[in-house]
Design a protein around this motif. Structure first.
Motif, short mmCIF file in Angstrom:
data_model
loop_
_atom_site.label_atom_id
_atom_site.label_comp_id
_atom_site.label_asym_id
_atom_site.label_seq_id
_atom_site.Cartn_x
_atom_site.Cartn_y
_atom_site.Cartn_z
N UNK A 1 -14.37 -0.75 -2.26
CA UNK A 1 -13.44 0.21 -1.65
C UNK A 1 -13.14 -0.22 -0.21
N UNK A 2 -11.86 -0.40 0.07
CA UNK A 2 -11.41 -0.85 1.39
C UNK A 2 -10.44 0.20 1.91
N UNK A 3 -10.62 0.58 3.16
CA UNK A 3 -9.81 1.68 3.70
C UNK A 3 -8.79 1.23 4.76
N UNK A 4 -9.00 0.05 5.31
CA UNK A 4 -8.05 -0.49 6.28
C UNK A 4 -7.73 -1.93 5.88
N UNK A 5 -6.52 -2.36 6.21
CA UNK A 5 -6.15 -3.75 5.88
C UNK A 5 -6.87 -4.71 6.82
N UNK B 1 -6.27 2.06 -6.04
CA UNK B 1 -7.22 1.58 -5.03
C UNK B 1 -6.55 0.60 -4.07
N UNK B 2 -6.14 1.13 -2.91
CA UNK B 2 -5.46 0.29 -1.91
C UNK B 2 -5.92 0.69 -0.51
N UNK B 3 -5.88 -0.24 0.41
CA UNK B 3 -6.24 0.14 1.78
C UNK B 3 -5.10 0.91 2.46
N UNK B 4 -5.37 1.37 3.66
CA UNK B 4 -4.44 2.13 4.51
C UNK B 4 -4.10 3.49 3.89
N UNK B 5 -3.31 3.50 2.83
CA UNK B 5 -3.04 4.73 2.10
C UNK B 5 -3.14 4.41 0.61
N UNK C 1 0.84 -1.21 0.00
CA UNK C 1 0.00 0.00 0.00
C UNK C 1 0.88 1.25 0.00
#
Lengths: 132, 433
Positions: free
Chosen positions: B386-390, A65-69, A38
């Motif tokens: 859409x994913x915002x945290x792992x 499109x990635x989680x965390x950042x 990410x």
């Protein structure tokens, strides 16, 4: 064509990472590949390598499109530091998005060289190397 | 034709009579002005000496012609005004009625009565609310001080309770000094047009909604299916180029997660389509207490593992109107998210509250978890994939489906969040009936 280039792949999907590795190996361009899952991991990696221009990657392949950042978050921080890296890093956005607003937004970052649609294949990768 | 002729003769006669009486009127006026009684003969003689004799001689004829002319024109304009299918009223500068046509007031008795009155007096006469008169007075004053008058739409209910909409206008007529002489008021019944506009508005909203859904769908296909489908294509190409069976087998093992991903996205799309177009779904009153018990029991394992504390305060509203499976699914998704994205620094505390908002109930689910940067992710929050945290179980389907469910039953969903502090999701739905 530039040889012995170092590449930083920023991609959260393990299959895409696996396939990109395969494509890069198949091109036999003598490239070195580092993968980060990410934007934050990639920024941490760059910060760790920023002790000398030689340690920094020549190319960054960035997913959006990635989680965390996500890719945009990465670009915002990268933009702030781009002048202190002391190296002209070629940044390519490598995404499945073809939305015009994403392409327009990407153009606002002057250091983004191009917008590559996934999946990366040998032809696209060789063209990329030729353009360096 | 006969009528018109007889009117002309009548006006000529009136004129002639007025002409004959002119010397008498002049005598009286002179007497009043000069405080001296004068005989009719003297007046005539004096006027003759002042070279005004021709007026007296010609007066019966001139006034007769003028009266006929004015009378004919007055008839003509009154006929025109009375035949126009719009409400027309003329006011003096004090907002008193000078003229009202039959379209504005049908009853001839009321129509005659209103002349000389203002709206306050007319309201009192008709036992109507003075508010109406006050509102008209305010508009009159606004039109009086304006350059081009005032235009507004007014909807009232007729005797049968049917809404009637008029487009009204007050237009001031001014003299050469800019002083208002009269105010012309007119109104056009635009009820049919209004009804058509309202129908068009509903239709436009429906079309916009459908268009938005189609857009969302094409975006979902373009963004979310392109990735795994592209991977499948690449893997197949690589397999074709390889002779080594072991390597081929390794590549084949990568196909499964790709096809699973395509399948999961596809199923979510089908489910969301079903939710959007499920017109037969049963709406009912849902006891929130029961729904929450159901959700908490299904998340029992996650709650125990995370040592989460669930606090419930639904004292302000206990029932929600909607399909039971959607209400349970929404609560499940929100509480499950709160557990999934908990902070590693503290034990999770999740609070479910209700509050009343008119005919609606707002249900909030607050957590003390990781929080989301709304400035960065606000636009994408409810988008599929859409994913915002792992998190190993994050697929980006939950909030997409929750939003689809909420909106399909006419509700709203929104979020408040601070990174490192926690998140509150709000859902607004119809109150139990």
């Amino acid at each position: 064509m530039m040889e012995n280039v170092s590449i930083l792949l920023v991609e959260d999907d393990p299959i895409t990472t696996f396939l990109t590795k395969k494509v890069i190996i198949a091109c036999k361009a003598g490239t070195e590949l580092v993968c980060k899952a990410n934007g934050q991991e990639a920024l941490d990696y760059i910060a760790g390598q920023n002790t000398g221009a030689l340690l920094l990657p020549d190319i960054i392949l960035l997913d959006l499109n990635m989680p965390v950042l996500d890719g945009w978050g990465f670009l915002d921080t990268f933009k702030k530091n781009v002048n202190i890296y002391g190296k002209n890093i070629a940044l390519y956005i490598c995404t499945s998005s073809t939305a015009p607003h994403d392409i327009m937004k990407a153009r606002e970052y002057h250091f983004v060289k191009d917008f590559i649609s996934k999946p990366l294949n040998t032809q696209k990768f060789l063209d990329l190397l030729k353009s360096l | 034709m006969k009528n018109r002729m007889s009117n002309k003769i009548l006006y000529a006669l009136y004129g002639a009579l007025a002409g004959l009486f002119f010397p008498i009127v002049a005598t009286v006026l002179h007497a009043r002005l000069h405080q001296t009684p004068l005989s009719l003969h003297t007046v005539i003689q004096q006027q003759k000496t002042e070279d005004l004799f021709w007026i007296i001689d010609m007066a019966p004829f001139v006034l007769g012609i003028l009266a006929a002319y004015i009378g004919r024109n007055r008839d003509f304009y009154e006929n025109v005004l009375n035949s126009i299918p719009s409400d027309i009223a003329v006011f003096d500068k004090n907002h008193r009625y000078l003229f009202v046509n039959p379209s504005a007031i049908k009853d001839p008795v009321h129509r005659r009565k209103i002349i000389g009155l203002d709206d306050f007096e007319y309201c009192a006469y008709r036992n109507r609310d003075a508010k109406f008169a006050e509102e008209r007075r305010n508009r009159f004053l606004a039109a009086k001080s304006s350059e081009g008058g005032l235009k507004w739409e007014e909807t009232i209910r007729d005797a049968d309770g049917v809404p009637v909409t008029h487009l009204r206008r007050y237009y001031p007529v001014r003299d050469s000094n800019g002083h208002m002489m009269i105010m012309i008021g007119y109104a056009l019944d635009i009820s049919d047009r209004k009804l058509l506009e309202e129908k068009q508005e509903v239709l436009i909203k429906q079309l916009q909604k459908t268009n938005r859904q189609l857009n969302d769908f094409s975006n979902i296909i373009a963004h979310n299916l392109r990735g795994p489908l592209g991977n499948i294509t690449s893997i197949v190409e690589l397999i074709e180029d390889l002779d080594d069976v072991a390597q081929q087998k390794e590549l084949i093992s990568y196909l499964k997660p790709c096809t699973e991903s395509v399948s999961a996205i596809f199923n979510q799309l089908v489910d969301s389509l079903h939710v959007m177009h499920d017109v037969d779904i049963e709406f009912r009153n849902n006891d929130l207490d029961n729904c929450l018990k159901l959700v908490i029991s299904s998340l029992d394992l996650e709650i125990k593992q995370s040592q989460a504390k669930i606090l419930i305060d639904i004292s302000l509203a206990r029932e929600i109107y909607g399909p039971e499976k959607y209400v349970v699914s929404m609560l499940h998704n929100l509480i499950s998210n709160a557990l999934k994205y908990r902070s590693p620094d503290r034990l999770p505390v999740i609070t479910v509250r209700t509050m009343n908002e008119g005919e609606e109930v707002i249900v909030s689910v607050t957590d003390n978890g990781l929080g989301i940067d709304l400035h960065k992710h606000g636009d994408n929050l409810f988008k599929i994939g859409k994913v915002f945290h792992s998190h190993p179980d994050s697929k980006g389907f939950g909030l997409f489906m929750t939003k689809t469910q909420v909106e399909s039953i006419g509700g709203k969903i929104w979020i408040d969040s601070a990174v490192g502090k926690g998140t509150t999701f709000f859902i607004m739905l119809k109150k139990g009936k």
